[in-house]
Write a protein that holds these residues in place. Structure first.
Motif, PDB file in Angstrom:
ATOM      1  N   GLY A  55       8.796   6.250  -9.659  1.00 38.50           N
ATOM      2  CA  GLY A  55       7.470   5.664  -9.845  1.00 38.50           C
ATOM      3  C   GLY A  55       7.540   4.227 -10.314  1.00 38.50           C
ATOM      4  O   GLY A  55       6.760   3.365  -9.879  1.00 38.50           O
ATOM      5  N   ASN A  56       8.479   3.922 -11.207  1.00 34.56           N
ATOM      6  CA  ASN A  56       8.639   2.558 -11.700  1.00 34.56           C
ATOM      7  C   ASN A  56       9.061   1.617 -10.579  1.00 34.56           C
ATOM      8  O   ASN A  56       8.582   0.478 -10.476  1.00 34.56           O
ATOM      9  CB  ASN A  56       9.679   2.538 -12.822  1.00 34.56           C
ATOM     10  N   PHE A  57       9.963   2.065  -9.716  1.00 34.26           N
ATOM     11  CA  PHE A  57      10.388   1.284  -8.558  1.00 34.26           C
ATOM     12  C   PHE A  57       9.192   0.999  -7.646  1.00 34.26           C
ATOM     13  O   PHE A  57       8.964  -0.146  -7.226  1.00 34.26           O
ATOM     14  CB  PHE A  57      11.475   2.043  -7.802  1.00 34.26           C
ATOM     15  N   GLU A  58       8.436   2.046  -7.337  1.00 35.49           N
ATOM     16  CA  GLU A  58       7.276   1.883  -6.457  1.00 35.49           C
ATOM     17  C   GLU A  58       6.243   0.938  -7.076  1.00 35.49           C
ATOM     18  O   GLU A  58       5.675   0.068  -6.396  1.00 35.49           O
ATOM     19  CB  GLU A  58       6.641   3.246  -6.188  1.00 35.49           C
ATOM     20  N   TRP A 118       0.818  -1.206   0.000  1.00 29.49           N
ATOM     21  CA  TRP A 118       0.000   0.000   0.000  1.00 29.49           C
ATOM     22  C   TRP A 118       0.857   1.264   0.000  1.00 29.49           C
ATOM     23  O   TRP A 118       0.516   2.247  -0.650  1.00 29.49           O
ATOM     24  CB  TRP A 118      -0.934  -0.014   1.205  1.00 29.49           C
ATOM     25  N   VAL A 119       1.984   1.225   0.725  1.00 26.48           N
ATOM     26  CA  VAL A 119       2.905   2.354   0.703  1.00 26.48           C
ATOM     27  C   VAL A 119       3.479   2.535  -0.703  1.00 26.48           C
ATOM     28  O   VAL A 119       3.627   3.668  -1.195  1.00 26.48           O
ATOM     29  CB  VAL A 119       4.036   2.156   1.734  1.00 26.48           C
ATOM     30  N   SER A 120       3.768   1.414  -1.378  1.00 29.66           N
ATOM     31  CA  SER A 120       4.292   1.482  -2.741  1.00 29.66           C
ATOM     32  C   SER A 120       3.255   2.028  -3.710  1.00 29.66           C
ATOM     33  O   SER A 120       3.590   2.792  -4.624  1.00 29.66           O
ATOM     34  CB  SER A 120       4.745   0.086  -3.208  1.00 29.66           C
ATOM     35  N   VAL A 121       1.992   1.658  -3.525  1.00 31.82           N
ATOM     36  CA  VAL A 121       0.930   2.198  -4.371  1.00 31.82           C
ATOM     37  C   VAL A 121       0.862   3.708  -4.230  1.00 31.82           C
ATOM     38  O   VAL A 121       0.795   4.448  -5.221  1.00 31.82           O
ATOM     39  CB  VAL A 121      -0.434   1.568  -4.012  1.00 31.82           C
ATOM     40  N   GLY A 134       3.210   5.775  -3.310  1.00 31.91           N
ATOM     41  CA  GLY A 134       4.376   6.384  -3.942  1.00 31.91           C
ATOM     42  C   GLY A 134       4.288   6.375  -5.454  1.00 31.91           C
ATOM     43  O   GLY A 134       4.655   7.358  -6.116  1.00 31.91           O
ATOM     44  N   ALA A 135       3.789   5.270  -6.031  1.00 28.83           N
ATOM     45  CA  ALA A 135       3.667   5.177  -7.491  1.00 28.83           C
ATOM     46  C   ALA A 135       2.623   6.148  -8.024  1.00 28.83           C
ATOM     47  O   ALA A 135       2.824   6.790  -9.064  1.00 28.83           O
ATOM     48  CB  ALA A 135       3.315   3.750  -7.902  1.00 28.83           C
ATOM     49  N   VAL A 136       1.509   6.265  -7.319  1.00 24.81           N
ATOM     50  CA  VAL A 136       0.449   7.178  -7.763  1.00 24.81           C
ATOM     51  C   VAL A 136       0.969   8.608  -7.800  1.00 24.81           C
ATOM     52  O   VAL A 136       0.735   9.349  -8.765  1.00 24.81           O
ATOM     53  CB  VAL A 136      -0.779   7.056  -6.836  1.00 24.81           C
ATOM     54  N   TRP A 137       1.695   9.002  -6.759  1.00 28.75           N
ATOM     55  CA  TRP A 137       2.219  10.369  -6.733  1.00 28.75           C
ATOM     56  C   TRP A 137       3.292  10.566  -7.800  1.00 28.75           C
ATOM     57  O   TRP A 137       3.268  11.550  -8.553  1.00 28.75           O
ATOM     58  CB  TRP A 137       2.777  10.708  -5.364  1.00 28.75           C
ATOM     59  N   ALA A 138       4.267   9.647  -7.871  1.00 24.88           N
ATOM     60  CA  ALA A 138       5.389   9.823  -8.791  1.00 24.88           C
ATOM     61  C   ALA A 138       4.935   9.783 -10.247  1.00 24.88           C
ATOM     62  O   ALA A 138       5.330  10.637 -11.054  1.00 24.88           O
ATOM     63  CB  ALA A 138       6.447   8.746  -8.540  1.00 24.88           C
ATOM     64  N   PHE A 139       4.108   8.810 -10.607  1.00 27.07           N
ATOM     65  CA  PHE A 139       3.640   8.713 -11.989  1.00 27.07           C
ATOM     66  C   PHE A 139       2.712   9.867 -12.348  1.00 27.07           C
ATOM     67  O   PHE A 139       2.672  10.300 -13.501  1.00 27.07           O
ATOM     68  CB  PHE A 139       2.912   7.387 -12.219  1.00 27.07           C
ATOM     69  N   GLY A 140       1.966  10.366 -11.389  1.00 32.30           N
ATOM     70  CA  GLY A 140       1.059  11.468 -11.677  1.00 32.30           C
ATOM     71  C   GLY A 140       1.738  12.818 -11.760  1.00 32.30           C
ATOM     72  O   GLY A 140       1.165  13.765 -12.298  1.00 32.30           O
ATOM     73  N   SER A 141       2.982  12.902 -11.253  1.00 26.35           N
ATOM     74  CA  SER A 141       3.659  14.197 -11.170  1.00 26.35           C
ATOM     75  C   SER A 141       4.968  14.269 -11.946  1.00 26.35           C
ATOM     76  O   SER A 141       5.544  15.355 -12.053  1.00 26.35           O
ATOM     77  CB  SER A 141       3.952  14.536  -9.698  1.00 26.35           C
ATOM     78  N   TYR A 142       5.432  13.140 -12.485  1.00 25.78           N
ATOM     79  CA  TYR A 142       6.797  13.127 -13.025  1.00 25.78           C
ATOM     80  C   TYR A 142       6.991  14.077 -14.199  1.00 25.78           C
ATOM     81  O   TYR A 142       8.107  14.562 -14.453  1.00 25.78           O
ATOM     82  CB  TYR A 142       7.192  11.708 -13.445  1.00 25.78           C
ATOM     83  N   GLY A 143       5.937  14.391 -14.957  1.00 28.05           N
ATOM     84  CA  GLY A 143       6.100  15.139 -16.195  1.00 28.05           C
ATOM     85  C   GLY A 143       5.846  16.628 -16.123  1.00 28.05           C
ATOM     86  O   GLY A 143       5.713  17.273 -17.172  1.00 28.05           O
ATOM     87  N   ILE A 144       5.810  17.213 -14.930  1.00 24.91           N
ATOM     88  CA  ILE A 144       5.449  18.634 -14.882  1.00 24.91           C
ATOM     89  C   ILE A 144       6.498  19.505 -15.575  1.00 24.91           C
ATOM     90  O   ILE A 144       6.168  20.556 -16.127  1.00 24.91           O
ATOM     91  CB  ILE A 144       5.201  19.111 -13.442  1.00 24.91           C
ATOM     92  N   LEU A 145       7.766  19.095 -15.559  1.00 23.15           N
ATOM     93  CA  LEU A 145       8.799  19.908 -16.206  1.00 23.15           C
ATOM     94  C   LEU A 145       8.697  19.864 -17.724  1.00 23.15           C
ATOM     95  O   LEU A 145       9.311  20.683 -18.414  1.00 23.15           O
ATOM     96  CB  LEU A 145      10.192  19.448 -15.767  1.00 23.15           C
ATOM     97  N   ILE A 146       7.932  18.918 -18.258  1.00 22.12           N
ATOM     98  CA  ILE A 146       7.710  18.869 -19.706  1.00 22.12           C
ATOM     99  C   ILE A 146       6.949  20.107 -20.170  1.00 22.12           C
ATOM    100  O   ILE A 146       7.008  20.485 -21.346  1.00 22.12           O
ATOM    101  CB  ILE A 146       6.955  17.580 -20.093  1.00 22.12           C
ATOM    102  N   LYS A 147       6.250  20.777 -19.250  1.00 23.56           N
ATOM    103  CA  LYS A 147       5.488  21.967 -19.606  1.00 23.56           C
ATOM    104  C   LYS A 147       6.344  23.235 -19.639  1.00 23.56           C
ATOM    105  O   LYS A 147       5.834  24.300 -19.956  1.00 23.56           O
ATOM    106  CB  LYS A 147       4.331  22.157 -18.614  1.00 23.56           C
ATOM    107  N   LEU A 148       7.632  23.132 -19.302  1.00 23.23           N
ATOM    108  CA  LEU A 148       8.501  24.297 -19.452  1.00 23.23           C
ATOM    109  C   LEU A 148       8.540  24.727 -20.914  1.00 23.23           C
ATOM    110  O   LEU A 148       8.559  23.876 -21.811  1.00 23.23           O
ATOM    111  CB  LEU A 148       9.912  23.960 -18.972  1.00 23.23           C
ATOM    112  N   PRO A 149       8.554  26.024 -21.207  1.00 20.13           N
ATOM    113  CA  PRO A 149       8.540  26.468 -22.609  1.00 20.13           C
ATOM    114  C   PRO A 149       9.663  25.874 -23.440  1.00 20.13           C
ATOM    115  O   PRO A 149       9.455  25.467 -24.579  1.00 20.13           O
ATOM    116  CB  PRO A 149       8.665  27.997 -22.491  1.00 20.13           C
ATOM    117  N   GLU A 150      10.884  25.812 -22.879  1.00 21.10           N
ATOM    118  CA  GLU A 150      12.007  25.306 -23.668  1.00 21.10           C
ATOM    119  C   GLU A 150      11.874  23.812 -23.937  1.00 21.10           C
ATOM    120  O   GLU A 150      12.330  23.312 -24.976  1.00 21.10           O
ATOM    121  CB  GLU A 150      13.328  25.594 -22.958  1.00 21.10           C
TER     122      GLU A 150
END
Length: 386
Positions: A320-323, A69-72, A74-90
């Motif tokens: 996220g993959n580890f979790e 359950w702890v791993s779930v 962690g995975a939910v948070w990491a997978f849901g948040s990992y791509g925020i830097l993709i929204k940087l303009p550059e």
């Protein structure tokens, strides 16, 4: 304008036949308030990732029953948040294969650290998994650029669950405990995706949102341009990411069969290590193939602009993959894996509340309800998909 970042307003007008986002020289791009805001948010994401990872490692060390359950979580948070830097303009302005170089380097560098906990065991299945993952992430980047962060992740998240379920039942002969329940789960997921698509269409939002959608829905009226091409590529990218990501555990299945005599923790750690090696070996091949396309000249690598966000994005995903690996190990494929896919809730909240990609109370309400429907489908799939 919150939609400007999503549609790539920092790019120059591109040819209407372009499929991938156009490349723009970002070296002279000045920092923006949005960029600073995204970087500050990434610090918070990193802190929560570190806390979740520490919790999982402590549970593994103590053989706690709460590990799954702890791993779930962690995975939910990491997978849901990992791509925020993709929204940087550059980053948004860069070609996906260029950014993927740095993204893969972050994944490989972080994942290989499991060798401190387990001996290395080479397998070509790790290379197969790496190929699927790199392809899915390139599709995902196109999806985020074209249709927005929250909607893209919701689309490929539900598609991933459906494809993974079909692999289990049709190929690996994992018969569901209830065919009716499993079909109901798949229909629930499809209904959730339809609701997300409707919320994104702009038909329930303010007039400017509907006008933006019309540019894609009515191309005959002469409003097709770069935004319409990106939107079409975005939907294709998100669906392609779901198809590939739904097949991502297939190499792990065969890897596990080859090492059936080992304990589950050793198998999971071993696969992560060989997967990291596969990423490091396969990514340059993908990039060289991209560079050989005759009608698409290779743009500059822009190390100073893309290296740091790419590496950090890779580290976030690797966590996220580890979790997710240990969530599946302790709770099972039918329960643990669908639960990690509820990361779409976190991603949807980022898209709607932080990036402002969905506007208007009716659209936000429909989007929220649709995300809950998708979560319900995931729970049903876990209950009846065994």
């Amino acid at each position: 304008n919150p939609r400007a970042g999503r549609s790539g307003a920092t790019r120059p007008p591109s040819d209407r036949t372009a499929i991938l986002p156009s490349f723009n020289n970002t070296q002279s791009m000045p920092p923006t308030d949005d960029s600073s805001r995204i970087w500050r948010a990434s610090i918070g994401v990193a802190a929560i990732n570190a806390a979740c990872l520490a919790g999982t490692l402590l549970c593994l060390q103590s053989a706690s029953e709460a590990t799954g359950w702890v791993s779930v979580a962690g995975a939910v948070w990491a997978f849901g948040s990992y791509g925020i830097l993709i929204k940087l303009p550059e980053v948004s302005a860069a070609d996906p294969p260029i950014f993927q170089l740095y993204f893969s380097a972050g994944v490989a560098s972080c994942s290989i650290l499991v060798l401190a906990l387990t001996p290395f065991s080479f397998s070509f299945w790790g290379f197969a998994g790496a190929s699927l993952w790199i392809s899915s992430m390139m599709c995902g980047k196109i999806g985020i650029d074209g249709i927005g962060y929250g909607v893209a992740v919701a689309t490929w998240g539900s598609t991933t669950m459906i494809v993974s379920f079909l692999w289990g039942t049709l190929v690996f002969a994992e018969r569901p405990s209830s065919v009716t329940g499993a079909v109901a789960a798949l229909c629930t997921l499809a209904a959730g995706v339809a609701g997300v698509a409707t919320a994104q269409s702009g038909s329930l939002g303010p007039p400017e949102a509907e006008a933006a959608a019309e540019a894609f829905l009515n191309p005959a009226e002469g409003r097709v341009g770069g935004a319409a091409a990106r939107a079409g590529a975005g939907w294709l990218g998100a669906l392609g990411c779901g198809l590939l990501n739904g097949s991502l555990m297939v190499p792990f299945h065969y890897f596990s069969e080859e090492r059936s005599g080992q304990d589950g923790a050793s198998v999971g750690m071993g696969y992560i290590a060989t997967f990291a090696t596969g990423v490091a070996a396969v990514q340059p091949i993908f990039f060289l193939l991209y560079a050989r396309v005759p009608f698409r000249p290779l743009p500059p690598l822009l190390c100073s602009e893309l290296a740091l966000p790419g590496l950090i994005t890779g580290v976030f995903w690797a966590i996220g993959n580890f979790e997710s690996t240990f969530a599946t190990l302790h709770l099972g494929q039918a329960v643990g894996y669908p639960l990690t896919q509820t990361c779409i809730v976190v991603a949807g909240l980022w898209g709607a509340l932080f990036f402002g990609e969905i506007r208007g109370a009716p659209s936000l309400l429909l989007f929220s309800v649709s995300v809950l429907v998708i979560i319900g489908g995931a729970v049903l799939l876990g209950m009846y998909g065994k």
